[in-house]
Design an enzyme around this catalytic site. Structure first.
Site, short mmCIF file in Angstrom:
data_model
loop_
_atom_site.label_atom_id
_atom_site.label_comp_id
_atom_site.label_asym_id
_atom_site.label_seq_id
_atom_site.Cartn_x
_atom_site.Cartn_y
_atom_site.Cartn_z
N THR A 198 0.85 -1.18 0.00
CA THR A 198 0.00 0.00 0.00
C THR A 198 0.89 1.23 0.00
O THR A 198 1.70 1.41 0.90
CB THR A 198 -0.90 0.01 1.24
OG1 THR A 198 -1.70 -1.17 1.23
CG2 THR A 198 -1.81 1.22 1.25
N SER A 253 0.07 7.11 -0.79
CA SER A 253 -1.01 7.91 -1.36
C SER A 253 -2.30 7.12 -1.54
O SER A 253 -3.31 7.70 -1.89
CB SER A 253 -0.58 8.47 -2.73
OG SER A 253 -0.32 7.42 -3.63
N CYS A 254 -2.27 5.82 -1.27
CA CYS A 254 -3.45 5.00 -1.52
C CYS A 254 -3.61 3.97 -0.44
O CYS A 254 -2.74 3.12 -0.25
CB CYS A 254 -3.34 4.32 -2.88
SG CYS A 254 -4.75 3.24 -3.25
N GLY A 255 -4.73 4.02 0.28
CA GLY A 255 -4.96 3.07 1.36
C GLY A 255 -5.68 1.82 0.96
O GLY A 255 -5.86 0.91 1.77
N CYS A 298 -4.94 0.34 -2.26
CA CYS A 298 -4.19 -0.29 -3.33
C CYS A 298 -3.90 -1.74 -2.98
O CYS A 298 -3.54 -2.06 -1.85
CB CYS A 298 -2.87 0.44 -3.58
SG CYS A 298 -3.08 2.15 -4.09
#
Length: 288
Positions: free
Chosen positions: A112, A115-117, A119
């Site tokens: 992860t 910037s992305c929780g 992904c």
């Protein structure tokens, strides 16, 4: 253990062709592997610090935890850097007997990013979460005065000490209906900052967080609305824009979503009835 910031030698190039050499402070970013009962669940890029809160908040968002007694131990796992020192980059959560662990579909197949929780989630269906606190957000579950909400961006910015030093972190601040700051966390990842706040609340036995507002420094994404929903937070305010999916989820979840939060205005995208906007001639406040 503190590696939240580091120092780096940099050159600043000016328009007139000159340059200035100086030392800059950078926000720390390192991988953290989260294990549950010894089994690897995900790896996230985060700013070191409040790692146990980050782990707990992540598991609240996954629907695994909602009470402190669901865990018997949170500790660092083994990990040694090239120099022989402990890395503190593995956190292992031991669930209490009888507490179901994360489902197989919750396991992240890739790391992860900061910037992305979400992904690496293994399927679209796995994005859906079932809140543990059904009924924690009746409409309205709490009323927030507009003047209090307008103050929150500046209140949060004043607490962003790491951002002041690095310019490279996001922040999440939890406030009650009177504007009292309950908890603030910073991280290179927006979702990590929120997880750290939620993990703090879990550790303090405060879930569900009814009667609170979560103010964040960036945009309002689907994942942040989902994390607020899972923690029972009835209002999420962001200084930037929401996404379309964030608005859809907020409307469905009964959550008040605010974007473009400023000192003189804000946009309300869902459930404005929680906001007290003015006081009429009869002395009664009216909602938006």
């Amino acid at each position: 253990m503190t590696r939240a910031t580091s120092r780096s030698r940099v050159r600043t190039l000016l328009a007139d062709g000159t340059e200035r050499v100086h030392t800059d402070t950078l926000a720390g970013e390192e991988p953290m592997e989260l294990r549950v009962d010894g089994r690897s669940l995900t790896v996230t890029m985060r700013t070191p610090g409040h790692d146990f809160d980050l782990a707990a908040g992540f598991l609240v968002s996954e629907g695994v935890l909602h009470r402190p007694d669901h865990v018997t131990r949170i500790g660092y796992g083994p990990g040694v850097a090239a120099g022989g020192e402990a890395t503190y980059n593995i956190v292992d959560v031991t669930l209490a007997p009888g507490v179901p662990g994360p489902s197989v579909t919750a396991e992240r197949r890739v790391y992860t990013s900061s910037s992305c929780g979400i992904c690496g989630t293994s399927s679209i269906e796995a994005l859906s979460r079932t809140p543990q606190f059904d009924g924690s957000m009746p409409r309205p579950s709490a009323l927030f005065d507009l003047t209090v909400l307008l103050d929150l961006p500046d209140r949060l910015r004043a607490e962003q000490t790491m951002f002041g030093r690095t310019g490279g972190t996001h922040a999440a601040g939890l406030f009650d209906a009177t504007g009292e700051l309950l908890c603030v966390r910073e991280d290179v990842g927006r979702h990590n900052a929120v997880d750290k706040v939620v993990g703090w609340a879990w550790r303090e036995g405060r879930l569900p967080l009814s009667g609170t507002v979560l103010q964040v420094s960036g945009r309002a994404s689907f994942e942040l609305v989902q994390k607020a929903q899972m923690a029972g937070i009835p209002m999420l305010a962001a200084v930037s824009a929401p996404s379309s999916l964030a608005v859809d989820l907020a409307e469905e979840a009964g959550l008040t979503l605010i974007g473009f939060s400023r000192t003189d205005r804000l946009n309300v995208y869902s459930h404005p009835e929680r906001i007290l906007t003015s006081t009429g001639p009869d002395g009664q406040a009216s909602s938006a």
